[in-house]
Scaffold this motif. Structure first.
Motif, PDB file in Angstrom:
ATOM      1  N   LEU A  13      26.107 -14.415 -11.649  1.00 51.24           N
ATOM      2  CA  LEU A  13      24.872 -15.189 -11.549  1.00 51.24           C
ATOM      3  C   LEU A  13      25.130 -16.689 -11.665  1.00 51.24           C
ATOM      4  N   ARG A  14      26.069 -17.076 -12.519  1.00 46.10           N
ATOM      5  CA  ARG A  14      26.310 -18.495 -12.773  1.00 46.10           C
ATOM      6  C   ARG A  14      26.943 -19.197 -11.569  1.00 46.10           C
ATOM      7  N   LEU A  30      24.558 -20.080  -8.788  1.00 49.13           N
ATOM      8  CA  LEU A  30      23.632 -21.085  -9.306  1.00 49.13           C
ATOM      9  C   LEU A  30      24.268 -22.470  -9.274  1.00 49.13           C
ATOM     10  N   ARG A  83      21.095 -12.924  -6.390  1.00 48.38           N
ATOM     11  CA  ARG A  83      21.735 -13.450  -7.600  1.00 48.38           C
ATOM     12  C   ARG A  83      21.099 -14.765  -8.038  1.00 48.38           C
ATOM     13  N   LEU A  91      25.191 -17.159 -18.742  1.00 53.58           N
ATOM     14  CA  LEU A  91      25.063 -16.195 -17.647  1.00 53.58           C
ATOM     15  C   LEU A  91      26.436 -15.661 -17.270  1.00 53.58           C
ATOM     16  N   ALA A 136      19.331 -15.230 -11.571  1.00 53.57           N
ATOM     17  CA  ALA A 136      19.787 -16.313 -12.452  1.00 53.57           C
ATOM     18  C   ALA A 136      18.614 -17.180 -12.883  1.00 53.57           C
TER      19      ALA A 136
END
Length: 174
Positions: A126-127, A130, A157, A122, A161
């Motif tokens: 997004l990462r 997360l 986001r 990602l 994700a």
């Protein structure tokens, strides 16, 4: 903020900061370096840190900025003088003594590796939320403060994700 308060922060949030650093870097050596750099930078910036305004989010944002800088430096060095890395196929981490069968343990390790690899693919937008949400156990509001974005953006986001992970893992399982 004085040094004693900073030591207390390490005691309170050190474990979650380290876990977050590990998720960002993907290996123990780089996680150790990032963790140490984060707290060294926190010592330098302790006059900017306010203990009443979520110091964990401040420390995580410092770790994120340091990680981005390190990745930028590495990318620049790779453009100048490309280096190939050896494939490190180390086994997963953690004790699996609680697993009932060896087959279950292997499947669990494979599933963790699939999820970790999918999350690593990602993009940072997004990462990072997360990892902050699931590994650092931060709330949406804390993530928003650390990333300096509105809470709605963090929720969006996280949703994107999760969708991307679900889509990639469904394709892999076919």
């Amino acid at each position: 903020m004085d040094i004693d308060e900073l030591i207390e922060l390490v005691k309170l949030h050190g474990k979650s900061i380290y876990g977050f650093c590990y998720k960002l870097t993907g290996n123990k050596e780089d996680a150790d370096d990032l963790y140490q750099e984060t707290f060294l930078r926190a010592v330098e910036l302790r006059y900017k840190m306010d203990a009443s305004r979520n110091p964990k989010a401040f420390l995580l944002s410092v770790a994120i900025l340091l990680h981005k800088n390190n990745r930028r430096k590495l990318a620049r060095r790779q453009r100048i003088a490309p280096v190939t890395e050896l494939d490190d196929t180390a086994a997963g981490s953690g004790s699996l003594a609680s697993q009932t069968t060896p087959e279950h343990a292997v499947l669990s390790l494979e599933l963790r590796a699939l999820i970790r690899d999918a999350a690593h693919r990602l993009n940072d937008k997004l990462r990072l939320p997360l990892y902050m949400y699931y590994t650092a156990n931060m709330t949406v509001e804390e993530i928003a403060a650390a990333l300096r974005v509105p809470p709605g953006t963090v929720k969006s986001r996280l949703h994107k994700a999760r969708q991307a992970l679900r889509k990639e893992l469904e394709v892999d399982s076919l």
